[in-house]
Design a protein around this motif. Sequence first.
Motif, PDB file in Angstrom:
ATOM      1  N   ALA A 214       0.867  -1.160  -0.056  1.00 49.88           N
ATOM      2  CA  ALA A 214       0.267  -0.212  -0.003  1.00 49.88           C
ATOM      3  C   ALA A 214       1.041   1.805  -0.191  1.00 49.88           C
ATOM      4  O   ALA A 214       0.499   2.246  -0.650  1.00 49.88           O
ATOM      5  N   THR A 215       2.469   1.610   0.780  1.00 49.89           N
ATOM      6  CA  THR A 215       2.814   2.760   0.499  1.00 49.89           C
ATOM      7  C   THR A 215       3.490   2.717  -0.614  1.00 49.89           C
ATOM      8  O   THR A 215       3.262   3.740  -1.139  1.00 49.89           O
ATOM      9  N   LEU A 256      -8.286  -0.705  -1.448  1.00 50.43           N
ATOM     10  CA  LEU A 256      -7.918  -1.327  -0.527  1.00 50.43           C
ATOM     11  C   LEU A 256      -8.468  -1.315   0.904  1.00 50.43           C
ATOM     12  O   LEU A 256      -7.728  -1.540   2.382  1.00 50.43           O
ATOM     13  N   ASN A 257      -9.604  -0.768   0.856  1.00 51.02           N
ATOM     14  CA  ASN A 257     -10.379  -1.081   2.040  1.00 51.02           C
ATOM     15  C   ASN A 257     -11.287  -2.285   2.540  1.00 51.02           C
ATOM     16  O   ASN A 257     -12.117  -2.519   3.640  1.00 51.02           O
ATOM     17  N   MET A 258     -10.713  -2.682   1.408  1.00 51.93           N
ATOM     18  CA  MET A 258     -11.019  -4.600   1.000  1.00 51.93           C
ATOM     19  C   MET A 258     -12.671  -4.781   1.464  1.00 51.93           C
ATOM     20  O   MET A 258     -13.907  -5.533   1.588  1.00 51.93           O
ATOM     21  N   THR A 259     -13.486  -3.835  -0.126  1.00 53.79           N
ATOM     22  CA  THR A 259     -14.788  -3.933   0.978  1.00 53.79           C
ATOM     23  C   THR A 259     -15.152  -3.131  -1.262  1.00 53.79           C
ATOM     24  O   THR A 259     -15.996  -3.065  -1.546  1.00 53.79           O
ATOM     25  N   SER A 260     -14.171  -4.688  -2.031  1.00 60.53           N
ATOM     26  CA  SER A 260     -14.338  -4.650  -3.592  1.00 60.53           C
ATOM     27  C   SER A 260     -15.892  -5.044  -3.681  1.00 60.53           C
ATOM     28  O   SER A 260     -16.173  -4.432  -5.397  1.00 60.53           O
ATOM     29  N   ALA A 410      -7.076   0.997   5.009  1.00 59.66           N
ATOM     30  CA  ALA A 410      -6.523   1.130   3.491  1.00 59.66           C
ATOM     31  C   ALA A 410      -5.195   0.331   3.901  1.00 59.66           C
ATOM     32  O   ALA A 410      -4.268   0.886   3.743  1.00 59.66           O
ATOM     33  N   GLN A 411      -5.452  -1.300   4.484  1.00 55.32           N
ATOM     34  CA  GLN A 411      -3.977  -1.905   4.346  1.00 55.32           C
ATOM     35  C   GLN A 411      -3.538  -1.786   5.678  1.00 55.32           C
ATOM     36  O   GLN A 411      -2.284  -2.729   5.772  1.00 55.32           O
ATOM     37  N   TRP A 412      -4.564  -1.332   7.051  1.00 52.53           N
ATOM     38  CA  TRP A 412      -3.393  -1.518   7.961  1.00 52.53           C
ATOM     39  C   TRP A 412      -4.635  -1.419   9.035  1.00 52.53           C
ATOM     40  O   TRP A 412      -5.601  -1.265   8.699  1.00 52.53           O
ATOM     41  N   TRP A 413      -4.206  -1.862   9.895  1.00 51.86           N
ATOM     42  CA  TRP A 413      -5.565  -2.208  10.918  1.00 51.86           C
ATOM     43  C   TRP A 413      -5.169  -1.199  12.413  1.00 51.86           C
ATOM     44  O   TRP A 413      -3.940  -0.924  12.614  1.00 51.86           O
ATOM     45  N   LEU A 414      -6.430  -0.760  12.793  1.00 48.35           N
ATOM     46  CA  LEU A 414      -6.462  -0.061  13.366  1.00 48.35           C
ATOM     47  C   LEU A 414      -6.999  -0.751  15.026  1.00 48.35           C
ATOM     48  O   LEU A 414      -7.915  -1.224  15.255  1.00 48.35           O
TER      49      LEU A 414
END
Length: 480
Positions: A214-215, A256-260, A410-414
């Motif tokens: 993603a970077t 990137l949000n895993m919502t395709s 966006a490809q990172w966990w919160l």
Amino acid sequence: MSKLFPSLLLAILSVTSLAEEESYDYFLANRQLIRNGVQSLLTCNGLYTSRRNLDQIFAQELAYLGEHVLGDATGGPYTLYPREQAISVGGDANGPAVISAFRQGIGCVVMAPNMTLSDIDKLPKLDMPYPKSDPRTLPWPQGDANADMPIPATLNAEALAQASNWAFDRATEEQDTLSLLIIHQGKIIHERYAQGIDQSTRTRTWSTAKSIGATLIGMQVDAGKMSLDTPVDIDWLPAVSGGEDPRKAITLRQLLNMTSGLYPVDSFNMEYATGSGLAYWAGASSVDGARNRGLIREPGSYWEYENYDTLLAVKAFKNTLPSNSAYREFPRKRLLDRIGMRNTLLSADRFGDFILSSQAYTNARDLGRFGLLYLNDGMWNGERLISSDWISFSRAPAPASASRGNDYGAQWWLVPDDRKDEVPANAYSTAGNRGQYVIIDPEHDLVIVRRGLDYGKQGFNRWDLLREVLKAFPESPEPS
């Protein structure tokens, strides 16, 4: 269009339910093939990328396969080819033999079952010299000199040691910590490795690679080569005739949000039977499978973790570059070499496409550098490598993750909503299978890297680790 999705989803789930009642596994042959590929690729990388021995590989890299491992360190239905730096696993009653071979600059590549040792020279590699400067003499974080600093007097050294012991001495044997790196105020204040592991040992990042990928994508967005909210440049399969393909509306943001909204082929117990498993472990294209999925939900409406969504974003990234060589060199030129990540190999499928949903090999210090880039808001040695806007996007909850507790960006966990009273709400993390974490806590100027080879149920919790490390920090003063 959205009114059609609930009934279509119900139909899919009904088919899945019927499949679960079947007495015969129609994907058994696939599972056997992929099992051989998993052992082949992990053993190859264990030997030639991580530089470990067979005893270590069977005890740790292959442990999560449990009873499905073929043979042991003394022998079995596998063959090593030291001259070719390759290994073949399986054959005959054990299913198709799968060969994996080490390739310069990218690590081991898994081959299709019908390929032989004579095909190794056809596999991709990266012949790209590293910077001439010696990392042993370059100051941290560009190099490794002067990387450590004493634990500041403001921190509780005993509590920090207890946090380290908590990470290494878990209550369950299934959690196998390899390394722990704690960086505070830009310097390493704690570094610890398990027996058989040292500062140079590369291991697989699994899905932590998604954050690296993603970077790279963000760099192209920053450069105006890609856009978050325009349809991605993908040639979908199969090509639709007689009407508009609804997949052409899918945006980079949604991937990137895993919502395709695309069919989640890796779900429903199929991860090691088809889908990305065939690309990871059996020599299939990582691109063709990703773009050969139908739309089952309205894009952006539902969160579903899917390796193929990441790989579609990587394919769109590739399409912005003028040549295959530019594509293969981009990660090193634009990111890895510039922040001193010289121990990092980004692996590819046999067609040369980066599998940045899972397959990167690196060590704790390189991931610490990567974490510092984000902690420092995209700045490195006074130069901006990634925009503040991109980092903000990476950390913003995907709207469709609200039902999960707003735990994915966006490809990172919160930090999920139900943990925000225990750890700083603005912390965020990479996450990879078997316990690969880079945790960033801006509030405490802190990066934590934990590498593992967990197996079984796993369950190492990154937010618990952050909680334990923060016990060494003074409590934040109450707001006035």
